[in-house]
Scaffold this motif. Structure first.
Motif, PDB file in Angstrom:
ATOM      1  N   LEU A  27      11.489  -0.757 -16.101  1.00 31.20           N
ATOM      2  CA  LEU A  27      12.243  -0.557 -17.334  1.00 31.20           C
ATOM      3  C   LEU A  27      11.458   0.395 -18.237  1.00 31.20           C
ATOM      4  O   LEU A  27      10.264   0.213 -18.453  1.00 31.20           O
ATOM      5  CB  LEU A  27      12.434  -1.908 -18.041  1.00 31.20           C
ATOM      6  CG  LEU A  27      13.532  -1.974 -19.086  1.00 31.20           C
ATOM      7  CD1 LEU A  27      14.902  -1.894 -18.435  1.00 31.20           C
ATOM      8  CD2 LEU A  27      13.427  -3.254 -19.892  1.00 31.20           C
ATOM      9  N   THR A  28      12.150   1.422 -18.718  1.00 33.84           N
ATOM     10  CA  THR A  28      11.502   2.335 -19.662  1.00 33.84           C
ATOM     11  C   THR A  28      11.011   1.486 -20.842  1.00 33.84           C
ATOM     12  O   THR A  28      11.748   0.633 -21.320  1.00 33.84           O
ATOM     13  CB  THR A  28      12.520   3.370 -20.179  1.00 33.84           C
ATOM     14  OG1 THR A  28      13.260   3.840 -19.071  1.00 33.84           O
ATOM     15  CG2 THR A  28      11.832   4.516 -20.879  1.00 33.84           C
TER      16      THR A  28
ATOM     17  N   GLY B 236      17.068  -0.231 -30.549  1.00 33.21           N
ATOM     18  CA  GLY B 236      15.773  -0.431 -29.885  1.00 33.21           C
ATOM     19  C   GLY B 236      15.916  -0.331 -28.376  1.00 33.21           C
ATOM     20  O   GLY B 236      15.252  -1.034 -27.628  1.00 33.21           O
ATOM     21  N   LEU B 237      16.815   0.554 -27.941  1.00 37.81           N
ATOM     22  CA  LEU B 237      17.021   0.736 -26.505  1.00 37.81           C
ATOM     23  C   LEU B 237      15.880   1.567 -25.928  1.00 37.81           C
ATOM     24  O   LEU B 237      15.207   2.300 -26.658  1.00 37.81           O
ATOM     25  CB  LEU B 237      18.345   1.466 -26.281  1.00 37.81           C
ATOM     26  CG  LEU B 237      19.578   0.733 -26.813  1.00 37.81           C
ATOM     27  CD1 LEU B 237      20.798   1.623 -26.744  1.00 37.81           C
ATOM     28  CD2 LEU B 237      19.822  -0.522 -25.990  1.00 37.81           C
ATOM     29  N   PRO B 238      15.674   1.455 -24.610  1.00 36.89           N
ATOM     30  CA  PRO B 238      14.617   2.260 -23.994  1.00 36.89           C
ATOM     31  C   PRO B 238      14.808   3.732 -24.349  1.00 36.89           C
ATOM     32  O   PRO B 238      15.898   4.276 -24.172  1.00 36.89           O
ATOM     33  CB  PRO B 238      14.819   2.039 -22.493  1.00 36.89           C
ATOM     34  CG  PRO B 238      15.536   0.742 -22.399  1.00 36.89           C
ATOM     35  CD  PRO B 238      16.364   0.620 -23.635  1.00 36.89           C
ATOM     36  N   GLY B 239      13.782   4.342 -24.882  1.00 36.32           N
ATOM     37  CA  GLY B 239      13.833   5.764 -25.184  1.00 36.32           C
ATOM     38  C   GLY B 239      14.531   6.126 -26.487  1.00 36.32           C
ATOM     39  O   GLY B 239      14.536   7.291 -26.889  1.00 36.32           O
ATOM     40  N   GLN B 240      15.128   5.146 -27.162  1.00 38.58           N
ATOM     41  CA  GLN B 240      15.853   5.466 -28.402  1.00 38.58           C
ATOM     42  C   GLN B 240      14.891   5.765 -29.550  1.00 38.58           C
ATOM     43  O   GLN B 240      13.834   5.147 -29.662  1.00 38.58           O
ATOM     44  CB  GLN B 240      16.746   4.273 -28.786  1.00 38.58           C
ATOM     45  CG  GLN B 240      17.770   4.601 -29.843  1.00 38.58           C
ATOM     46  CD  GLN B 240      18.643   3.389 -30.183  1.00 38.58           C
ATOM     47  OE1 GLN B 240      18.165   2.255 -30.161  1.00 38.58           O
ATOM     48  NE2 GLN B 240      19.904   3.640 -30.479  1.00 38.58           N
ATOM     49  N   THR B 241      15.261   6.740 -30.398  1.00 40.36           N
ATOM     50  CA  THR B 241      14.463   7.007 -31.589  1.00 40.36           C
ATOM     51  C   THR B 241      15.187   6.430 -32.790  1.00 40.36           C
ATOM     52  O   THR B 241      16.389   6.161 -32.732  1.00 40.36           O
ATOM     53  CB  THR B 241      14.291   8.525 -31.815  1.00 40.36           C
ATOM     54  OG1 THR B 241      15.589   9.099 -32.032  1.00 40.36           O
ATOM     55  CG2 THR B 241      13.629   9.187 -30.627  1.00 40.36           C
ATOM     56  N   VAL B 242      14.446   6.253 -33.870  1.00 38.94           N
ATOM     57  CA  VAL B 242      15.066   5.737 -35.091  1.00 38.94           C
ATOM     58  C   VAL B 242      16.156   6.716 -35.550  1.00 38.94           C
ATOM     59  O   VAL B 242      17.235   6.313 -35.978  1.00 38.94           O
ATOM     60  CB  VAL B 242      14.017   5.522 -36.197  1.00 38.94           C
ATOM     61  CG1 VAL B 242      14.683   5.112 -37.503  1.00 38.94           C
ATOM     62  CG2 VAL B 242      12.999   4.474 -35.773  1.00 38.94           C
TER      63      VAL B 242
ATOM     64  N   VAL C  67      26.361   4.054 -21.260  1.00 39.42           N
ATOM     65  CA  VAL C  67      26.085   4.123 -19.833  1.00 39.42           C
ATOM     66  C   VAL C  67      24.868   3.256 -19.501  1.00 39.42           C
ATOM     67  O   VAL C  67      24.882   2.437 -18.596  1.00 39.42           O
ATOM     68  CB  VAL C  67      25.833   5.582 -19.392  1.00 39.42           C
ATOM     69  CG1 VAL C  67      25.288   5.624 -17.960  1.00 39.42           C
ATOM     70  CG2 VAL C  67      27.122   6.388 -19.511  1.00 39.42           C
ATOM     71  N   LEU C  68      23.823   3.413 -20.318  1.00 38.27           N
ATOM     72  CA  LEU C  68      22.596   2.645 -20.111  1.00 38.27           C
ATOM     73  C   LEU C  68      22.892   1.141 -20.125  1.00 38.27           C
ATOM     74  O   LEU C  68      22.334   0.365 -19.363  1.00 38.27           O
ATOM     75  CB  LEU C  68      21.587   2.998 -21.212  1.00 38.27           C
ATOM     76  CG  LEU C  68      20.249   2.294 -21.153  1.00 38.27           C
ATOM     77  CD1 LEU C  68      19.388   2.917 -20.069  1.00 38.27           C
ATOM     78  CD2 LEU C  68      19.528   2.383 -22.491  1.00 38.27           C
TER      79      LEU C  68
END
Lengths: 468, 600
Positions: free
Chosen positions: A277-278, A231-237, A198-199
């Protein structure tokens, strides 16, 4: 008698998308209105390059001017009006700097010919990229492939890749593609996580993603690659590892994992500028993503052979993409496509009997690129002209610098002896201490004459190259 | 002589001094409209950009007054900074009156005060001019009150104008004619002329700007500079219109120029008295002072190959700046260079900027230092202003440093903060008195070394621009100085060494380490930065290495673009100094030198 040049890569840019993805900086336009014109044009373009068997032999006839005419200049002037008229309609504006470069650049046919002598350019890879090539129906693909094969010689084992959008793949379509000669599919999955899709404004679902791979497999594709973004906004490893595990479960031959970069002229680029942008992971987090990706995929049996590329087996690496990183020749057709010719030294097998000959070889090359506008591209071809927007002559030093950053991006690395012969630089000694300190820092492994980047080195390939 | 008026304009920065000068010049029509440009008297780019006047300028304005008579109004523009307060005083000494410009919206502010006192000391007629009355925020009544209460001047005599709109200009010109007295002087007396500026002309040599008090000077006369007794034969005299206007003779009371085959401006010192060789005056005009450098810094070219260029440029530059002194210097890190002496920190900055602009040089200046006097244990004495020449501390018995007497005038509300600043800067004998409504004058004895390190910027910040600062040299006092070294990746960067007070060493070292950390680009390896006194590390910071620097996609269209970026990066790197295998950009040296006013 004409002989064959070393095998090159043929790229076709299919510049259509149903809609523009907010992160993608590749040239494409939304809507298919111009597709018929474009298909005619790209076939014509292939013919422009094909005419005469020797490479560019009849170039000048088609241009209507002689060897010494600066072609780029002619184009720039000839198309000034068209450019102005259509630029507002193109979704991504033609990059303005190109026009100037164009005026400066002299595209001398003689020079290109001298790279290859009277040899024909043949191809052992074909890559349909975009844009979204899977917007073409199977008949259009088949027609295009047939046409290209009629224009150029391809080796019998040629790698023929097509990029596809997961939502476009049906069993029937996949089967038809295989029949038409596509033997490698690269599917733009991007993520198996619905929130991420969606993002990224992707039009397929996580289910589509899995189904498309299964369908391609069922249709008979034995070489499938997928693209993923991290490495998307807000994504964690951790959440990225979940995503990656799903990809590994699909057991494709090839996986490309791209860290999201924000490019100018994209929706994300505009949001970043406006501060909407986050925040993306910083350099240190980016490094964690990078290392985790590499470790996980290596553990799963994929070789990390280039910064963003992983393959199950050496033979399954993207033969086409490797050409970009080794200064092998490639011809790009379609709007915004880039071509490269040059570096005969690389392409001639080293002959031990004449060690002195290498010193005389020409090191350099030409890179040129097409208009970043479907309309300007089509118009140029309609006028019987090459749709070239600009180009550059690569000096020996430019090639040297490129060779270095290519080398530090790839597991292949470089051979210091060959490097020394080509560029007259002994990387062990010049500049003093640099290589040994990189080795000490664990950025490169030196094994005999070969330098390979370590994972830590690959992560900073762009910073390492200018050190030499 | 009755038709001459010599005047100057003084104002707080931004109160419209240059605009008013422009209007007066335009009104009198001395410059044709088509040749006119704003800030016409500030001819240097740096003056226009910074909105300051560095060099004095003079222009004669022909004016037909309401009384029907023709007058010659000589406007002498003055520099506006404490580094040049001596030059200002000499310019004012050449006048009989001043226009004191006050912004109608801002009211009386501090910076004008020091100059106002100078004008009062010289007994000049002062005409208050309230400018910018067109502004919506203008409060003329309040300004009139301030003129009365804060300045002690008669508010009834204040003029109101809008230099921007050209309102009230004629009234000002009339007031100059009516209220400023004509010069007094006697053509029959021996020549006595005050040099208030000198400029270098590459065709004619030095053009001496002067005001004649007595006597006359003609082409062919042999003139004598009284401070040096040097004689020169006059080639040309004249007046200042838009350009130099030749004349047969300059007479008592006039302002004009003399060209006399003088090769360097240092031979025509500001404040000196010009007289005639054959018929000299008995005493020079009062107030001459040799310009003495008080701040020292080494100048290096960024790339050592440009050393010759730097040497050439300094030589040329000096032709037009009598205050700059320099000698050869050298650094292990930066190669050969020069040690320069300056009037103050602004003077130093101006020299740097002009060398870069007018000569196209890329230069580096080291941390500024004052001149210390040392008494060694063996009884020998030495003078030192260059950290690289600082002797083994074990051999030093006593060290002395220069002190100044600072005078700071500010609105009362800032007194506490300013007193704290002075104490922080090792100030002693701090005294204050209330000078008028809401205003305080603070005097304080400060080590000069503390003043050249960002004192002025701090003062401006603390007082929000309302604090005016003036100083005079006092004496030398015993002190405790250490040599602070900076090490980058374990290697000493001699150009960053500083002589500092022991109590300040740690703070200064931390500052340097932090700034270097910000300015030095990351490398492949960890870079420790340390501040040390002798072998003792007193501060450190670390630049972490690259972790990730690689584009994700590198296909057809990305390759050329990326290479061009890398080529640019490489080019930038070539301009850096490599010390201890670390590339240090010029900005890092400058950052260490600059205090972090904005960070405290």
């Amino acid at each position: 008698m004409t002989s064959l040049s070393p095998a090159g890569g043929l790229y076709c840019h299919i510049p259509f998308c149903d809609r523009k993805c907010p992160y993608c900086g590749f040239y494409s336009i939304a809507g298919r209105r111009l597709m018929p014109d474009f298909l005619d044009a790209i076939k014509m373009e292939a013919m422009l390059y094909q005419k005469g068997v020797t490479l560019y032999h009849d170039f000048e006839q088609h241009q209507g001017f002689s060897d010494e005419t600066p072609m780029g200049l002619r184009f720039a002037k000839g198309n000034e009006n068209t450019q102005r008229r259509f630029s507002s309609e193109t979704h991504t504006k033609p990059r303005s700097t190109k026009v100037n470069e164009d005026a400066r650049w002299r595209f001398s046919i003689k020079n290109i010919k001298s790279f290859y002598g009277e040899k024909t350019w043949q191809f052992d890879t074909l890559y349909l990229g975009g844009g979204t090539p899977s917007l073409l129906n199977s008949a259009q693909i088949e027609d295009l492939l047939l046409h290209l094969k009629s224009c150029f010689p391809f080796t019998s084992d040629a790698e023929v890749t097509m990029e596809a959008n997961p939502g476009d793949l049906s069993s029937k379509y996949a089967e038809a593609l295989l029949r038409s000669g596509i033997n490698r599919l690269n599917i733009g999955i991007q993520s198996f996580d619905p929130a991420n899709l969606v993002l990224l404004c992707r039009r397929h679902t996580a289910e589509d993603a899995k189904d498309s791979i299964k369908m391609a497999r069922a249709a008979g594709f034995s070489n499938i690659g997928i693209d993923l973004i991290y490495g998307l906004p807000g994504q964690t490893v951790e959440s990225w590892m979940d995503d990656l595990n799903k990809a590994i479960d699909m057991a494709t031959e090839h996986i490309s994992c791209y860290q999201l970069t924000i490019e100018e002229g994209t929706v994300f680029g505009r949001r970043l500028k406006q501060g909407r942008l986050t925040p993306l992971p910083d350099e240190y987090r980016g490094y964690e993503f990078f290392v985790a990706t590499s470790m996980r995929l290596e553990q799963a049996g994929y070789c990390h052979y280039e910064v963003s590329n992983f393959a199950r087996d050496k033979s399954l690496r993207s033969r086409h993409n490797i050409k970009y990183w080794r200064h092998m020749p490639y011809l790009g057709l379609g709007p915004s496509a880039h071509s490269f010719a040059g570096m005969p030294f690389l392409m001639t097998p080293k002959s031990p009997s004449s060690p002195g000959s290498s010193g005389q070889s020409f090191i350099g090359g030409k890179r040129w690129w097409n208009y970043r506008s479907v309309k300007m591209y089509c118009n140029a071809i309609k006028d019987g002209k090459f749709p070239i927007e600009g180009g550059e002559d690569l000096t020996k030093d430019a090639v040297r610098l490129e060779s270095l950053y290519f080398a530090f991006r790839t597991r292949h690395g470089l051979d210091m002896e060959i490097f020394r012969e080509k560029f007259g630089q002994d990387l062990r000694k010049e500049p003093a201490g640099v290589l040994s300190s990189l080795e000490k820092q664990g950025r490169v492994d030196v094994d005999g004459e070969r330098i390979r980047p370590t994972l830590e080195g690959m992560a900073v390939a762009d910073a390492m190259a200018p050190l030499f | 002589m009755q038709s001459i008026r010599n005047f100057s304009i003084i104002a707080h920065i931004d109160h419209g001094k240059s605009t008013l000068a422009d209007r007066l010049i335009q009104y009198t029509g001395v410059i044709p409209e088509r040749d006119f440009r704003d800030q016409v008297l500030d001819s240097m780019d740096i003056e226009r950009e910074r909105g300051i006047t560095i060099k004095s300028q003079a222009i004669s304005l022909p004016y037909k007054a309401m009384d029907g008579k023709e007058y010659c109004l000589n406007l002498i523009d003055t520099p506006g900074h404490v580094d040049f307060s001596y030059e200002v005083s000499r310019s004012l000494a050449a006048c009989e009156g001043v226009l004191l410009v006050i912004d109608a919206a801002q009211g009386v502010e501090a910076q004008t005060l020091a100059n106002l006192y100078l004008a009062l000391e010289l007994n000049l007629e002062i005409i208050p001019v309230i400018n910018k009355i067109d502004l919506p925020s203008a409060d003329v009544e309040k300004v009139l009150e301030e003129i009365d209460e804060d300045l002690g001047l008669n508010p009834d005599l204040a003029l109101k104008c809008s230099a921007k709109e050209g309102v009230g200009i004629r009234e000002i010109l009339e007031a100059i004619v009516m209220r400023i007295p004509p010069p007094k002087g006697d053509n029959s007396k021996p020549l006595s002329a005050l040099v208030f500026d000198a400029q270098y002309d590459s065709f004619r040599g030095v053009v001496v700007h002067c005001r004649l008090f007595d006597g006359q000077v003609r082409i062919g006369d042999i003139i004598r500079f009284m401070s040096t007794n040097a004689d020169h034969k006059v080639e040309e005299v004249g007046h200042f219109l838009l350009n130099r206007e030749k004349a047969d003779c300059l007479s008592a009371g006039e302002v004009g120029y003399i060209i006399a085959g003088i090769k360097e401006v240092r031979d025509a010192r500001c404040g000196d008295t010009v007289t005639l060789h054959d018929n000299p005056c008995s005493v020079p005009l009062p107030g001459f002072r040799e310009a003495k450098p008080v701040v020292f810094s080494s100048i290096y070219s960024i790339s050592t190959e440009d050393y010759e260029d730097l040497a050439d440029s300094l030589e040329k530059y000096r032709l037009n700046d009598a205050a700059l002194v320099y000698e050869k210097d050298s650094s292990a890190a930066l190669g050969p260079g020069f040690r320069g002496g300056f009037l103050g920190l602004l003077h130093l900055e101006i020299v740097q900027e002009r060398l870069e602009r007018e000569f196209g040089l890329s230069i580096l200046l080291t941390a500024p230092s004052v001149r210390y006097r040392l008494t060694l244990k063996d009884g020998r004495e030495m003078v030192i202003e260059n950290p690289s020449l600082y002797p083994d501390p074990a051999t030093v018995e006593y060290t002395y440093e220069p002190f100044i007497k600072a005078a700071i005038i500010m609105p009362e509300r800032y007194l506490g903060a300013v007193m704290k600043l002075c104490l922080d800067r090792r100030g002693v004998e701090t005294k204050f008195h209330y000078s008028g409504h809401g205003r305080v004058e603070l005097t304080c004895e400060l080590p000069l070394a503390e003043v050249i390190f960002d004192f002025y910027d701090q003062l401006k910040t603390i007082t929000q621009g309302y604090g005016s600062f003036d100083y005079e040299m006092l004496d030398y006092r015993q002190t405790d100085i250490v040599k602070l070294d900076i090490l980058v990746n374990g290697e000493k960067v001699d150009a960053l060494s500083q002589l500092v007070h022991r109590d300040k060493a740690r703070a200064r070292a931390l500052h340097a380490c932090e700034r270097l950390k910000e300015e030095i680009p990351r490398h492949m390896f960890k870079i420790p930065i340390q501040g040390s006194i002798g072998n003792t590390i007193i501060a450190r910071s670390t630049i972490s290495p690259f972790r990730k620097d690689v584009i994700a996609k590198c296909y057809g269209g990305d390759i050329t673009r990326k290479r061009k970026l890398l080529e640019k990066q490489k080019k930038g790197k070539k301009r850096m100094k490599i010390i201890g295998s670390v590339s240090i950009p010029q900005s890092a040296f400058i950052a260490v030198l600059k205090a972090d006013t904005d960070k405290k």
